[in-house]
Write a protein that holds these residues in place. Structure first.
Motif, PDB file in Angstrom:
ATOM      1  N   GLU A 139     127.113  54.035  44.231  1.00 18.43           N
ATOM      2  CA  GLU A 139     127.748  52.714  44.350  1.00 18.43           C
ATOM      3  C   GLU A 139     128.045  52.344  45.797  1.00 18.43           C
ATOM      4  O   GLU A 139     127.816  51.212  46.216  1.00 18.43           O
ATOM      5  CB  GLU A 139     129.036  52.671  43.524  1.00 18.43           C
ATOM      6  CG  GLU A 139     129.671  51.297  43.505  1.00 18.43           C
ATOM      7  CD  GLU A 139     130.740  51.156  42.439  1.00 18.43           C
ATOM      8  OE1 GLU A 139     131.295  50.050  42.313  1.00 18.43           O
ATOM      9  OE2 GLU A 139     131.007  52.142  41.730  1.00 18.43           O
ATOM     10  N   GLN A 140     128.544  53.288  46.583  1.00 20.14           N
ATOM     11  CA  GLN A 140     128.846  52.981  47.982  1.00 20.14           C
ATOM     12  C   GLN A 140     127.582  52.639  48.757  1.00 20.14           C
ATOM     13  O   GLN A 140     127.595  51.747  49.616  1.00 20.14           O
ATOM     14  CB  GLN A 140     129.567  54.165  48.648  1.00 20.14           C
ATOM     15  CG  GLN A 140     130.085  53.843  50.039  1.00 20.14           C
ATOM     16  CD  GLN A 140     131.050  52.668  50.055  1.00 20.14           C
ATOM     17  OE1 GLN A 140     132.013  52.645  49.295  1.00 20.14           O
ATOM     18  NE2 GLN A 140     130.789  51.680  50.910  1.00 20.14           N
ATOM     19  N   ASP A 141     126.489  53.331  48.469  1.00 18.52           N
ATOM     20  CA  ASP A 141     125.223  53.036  49.146  1.00 18.52           C
ATOM     21  C   ASP A 141     124.763  51.613  48.843  1.00 18.52           C
ATOM     22  O   ASP A 141     124.256  50.906  49.716  1.00 18.52           O
ATOM     23  CB  ASP A 141     124.130  54.025  48.702  1.00 18.52           C
ATOM     24  CG  ASP A 141     124.433  55.446  49.127  1.00 18.52           C
ATOM     25  OD1 ASP A 141     124.925  55.642  50.246  1.00 18.52           O
ATOM     26  OD2 ASP A 141     124.173  56.369  48.326  1.00 18.52           O
ATOM     27  N   ILE A 194     126.699  49.068  47.971  1.00 15.26           N
ATOM     28  CA  ILE A 194     127.612  48.167  48.674  1.00 15.26           C
ATOM     29  C   ILE A 194     127.226  48.076  50.150  1.00 15.26           C
ATOM     30  O   ILE A 194     127.172  46.987  50.742  1.00 15.26           O
ATOM     31  CB  ILE A 194     129.069  48.659  48.525  1.00 15.26           C
ATOM     32  CG1 ILE A 194     129.529  48.502  47.078  1.00 15.26           C
ATOM     33  CG2 ILE A 194     130.005  47.884  49.463  1.00 15.26           C
ATOM     34  CD1 ILE A 194     130.864  49.175  46.784  1.00 15.26           C
ATOM     35  N   ASP A 195     126.948  49.225  50.759  1.00 15.97           N
ATOM     36  CA  ASP A 195     126.570  49.251  52.172  1.00 15.97           C
ATOM     37  C   ASP A 195     125.291  48.467  52.433  1.00 15.97           C
ATOM     38  O   ASP A 195     125.088  47.921  53.525  1.00 15.97           O
ATOM     39  CB  ASP A 195     126.385  50.693  52.648  1.00 15.97           C
ATOM     40  CG  ASP A 195     127.698  51.470  52.703  1.00 15.97           C
ATOM     41  OD1 ASP A 195     128.766  50.825  52.668  1.00 15.97           O
ATOM     42  OD2 ASP A 195     127.640  52.712  52.761  1.00 15.97           O
ATOM     43  N   TYR A 247     124.560  44.512  48.513  1.00 14.96           N
ATOM     44  CA  TYR A 247     124.435  43.956  47.168  1.00 14.96           C
ATOM     45  C   TYR A 247     125.809  43.711  46.557  1.00 14.96           C
ATOM     46  O   TYR A 247     126.743  44.479  46.790  1.00 14.96           O
ATOM     47  CB  TYR A 247     123.636  44.896  46.268  1.00 14.96           C
ATOM     48  CG  TYR A 247     122.178  44.977  46.642  1.00 14.96           C
ATOM     49  CD1 TYR A 247     121.291  43.962  46.302  1.00 14.96           C
ATOM     50  CD2 TYR A 247     121.684  46.073  47.354  1.00 14.96           C
ATOM     51  CE1 TYR A 247     119.953  44.033  46.647  1.00 14.96           C
ATOM     52  CE2 TYR A 247     120.345  46.150  47.711  1.00 14.96           C
ATOM     53  CZ  TYR A 247     119.485  45.125  47.354  1.00 14.96           C
ATOM     54  OH  TYR A 247     118.160  45.199  47.708  1.00 14.96           O
ATOM     55  N   GLU A 248     125.918  42.670  45.751  1.00 18.77           N
ATOM     56  CA  GLU A 248     127.187  42.343  45.109  1.00 18.77           C
ATOM     57  C   GLU A 248     127.375  43.083  43.794  1.00 18.77           C
ATOM     58  O   GLU A 248     128.442  43.018  43.184  1.00 18.77           O
ATOM     59  CB  GLU A 248     127.286  40.837  44.859  1.00 18.77           C
ATOM     60  CG  GLU A 248     126.201  40.283  43.938  1.00 18.77           C
ATOM     61  CD  GLU A 248     126.361  38.796  43.688  1.00 18.77           C
ATOM     62  OE1 GLU A 248     127.448  38.400  43.208  1.00 18.77           O
ATOM     63  OE2 GLU A 248     125.416  38.045  43.976  1.00 18.77           O
ATOM     64  N   TYR A 249     126.324  43.761  43.332  1.00 23.35           N
ATOM     65  CA  TYR A 249     126.381  44.457  42.049  1.00 23.35           C
ATOM     66  C   TYR A 249     126.545  45.960  42.256  1.00 23.35           C
ATOM     67  O   TYR A 249     126.090  46.520  43.254  1.00 23.35           O
ATOM     68  CB  TYR A 249     125.099  44.219  41.250  1.00 23.35           C
ATOM     69  CG  TYR A 249     124.773  42.764  41.019  1.00 23.35           C
ATOM     70  CD1 TYR A 249     125.478  42.009  40.085  1.00 23.35           C
ATOM     71  CD2 TYR A 249     123.758  42.145  41.729  1.00 23.35           C
ATOM     72  CE1 TYR A 249     125.175  40.678  39.870  1.00 23.35           C
ATOM     73  CE2 TYR A 249     123.440  40.810  41.523  1.00 23.35           C
ATOM     74  CZ  TYR A 249     124.151  40.078  40.591  1.00 23.35           C
ATOM     75  OH  TYR A 249     123.849  38.762  40.382  1.00 23.35           O
ATOM     76  N   ASP A 250     127.161  46.625  41.279  1.00 21.48           N
ATOM     77  CA  ASP A 250     127.160  48.078  41.258  1.00 21.48           C
ATOM     78  C   ASP A 250     125.774  48.533  40.818  1.00 21.48           C
ATOM     79  O   ASP A 250     124.987  47.731  40.295  1.00 21.48           O
ATOM     80  CB  ASP A 250     128.237  48.590  40.295  1.00 21.48           C
ATOM     81  CG  ASP A 250     127.984  48.145  38.868  1.00 21.48           C
ATOM     82  OD1 ASP A 250     127.261  48.851  38.140  1.00 21.48           O
ATOM     83  OD2 ASP A 250     128.485  47.066  38.487  1.00 21.48           O
TER      84      ASP A 250
END
Length: 234
Positions: free
Chosen positions: A122-124, A126-127, A130-133
């Motif tokens: 998930e953190q990757d 976000i980095d 992307y707005e989605y998990d």
């Protein structure tokens, strides 16, 4: 959909030279019918090697993860069709997928949309902006791949069950990040065992290092095939 473990196991030839890849293919013999060739080997003579393997009767999954302007994607796919490849990956962007599907129309090439890499959590995501998990992004791209007419999806086995509900029974669902019980995860973050992945809805399993880096690659492949056959017979 392919039946039987031998038609579902794809051995990843993630090796630095074609000589090493040739040795693995020779060692595995008739036990393994399907191989993946990605960037590492492709840029060391692996594209010609892939053509030769296909010519010898092996199935080849060319893992190029194409993404470019429509015309460039289409022209690349047209030439890959001529190589006799069985599967090809591209990133699951709608425009690229539609261009690839049109270019491959009438051929036997199965186009696979790469959703979210199994090395990403998930953190990757976000980095990467992307707005989605990861789970939501995988499902969204699966829907888009089906709408584009793609032959299948590449995703983590963790998402396989949910993706199968979206893409239906006929599309291929290819899962990398497969690790037998006790195997090192390496740089993979979202993994499953072969049996777990098949039960979750995967149609094909990509296994690289647990086989090609094993002390006895043939024994390793046979153990995985046996586990897969057991899961398929349940």
């Amino acid at each position: 959909m392919t039946t039987g473990a031998r038609g579902r196991l794809i051995v990843g030839l993630d090796l630095p030279t074609t000589a090493q890849a040739e040795k693995i293919v020779s060692t595995l013999g008739d036990d393994v019918a399907f191989y993946k060739i990605g960037y590492q080997l492709a840029f060391a003579g692996g594209l010609e090697f892939a053509r030769d393997l296909a010519g010898s009767g092996k199935k080849i999954f060319l893992d190029m993860k194409l993404l470019d302007i429509d015309n460039t994607v289409a022209k690349g796919v047209e030439n890959i069709v001529k190589m006799g490849m069985s599967m090809l990956t591209l990133h699951a962007y709608p425009k690229a997928m539609r261009a690839a599907v049109e270019a491959a129309r009438g051929s036997g090439l199965c186009l696979l949309g790469v959703t979210v890499l199994t090395s990403m959590d998930e953190q990757d995501v976000i980095d990467a902006g992307y707005e989605y998990d990861p789970h939501t992004l995988v499902l969204r791209r699966a829907e888009q791949a089906r709408a584009a007419g793609m032959g299948g999806i590449v995703c983590s086995a963790e998402e396989a069950s949910a993706v199968r509900k979206i893409i239906g029974a006929e599309m291929a669902l290819v899962t990398p990040g497969i690790r037998p019980v006790g195997a090192d995860k390496g740089d993979q973050k979202r993994v499953m065992t072969p049996a777990q992945a098949l039960r979750a809805g995967s149609s094909h399993l990509v296994v690289g290092r647990p086989i090609v880096m094993a002390p006895d690659p043939l024994a390793a492949s046979r153990a995985i095939l046996a586990e897969m056959d057991s899961a398929l017979s349940d």
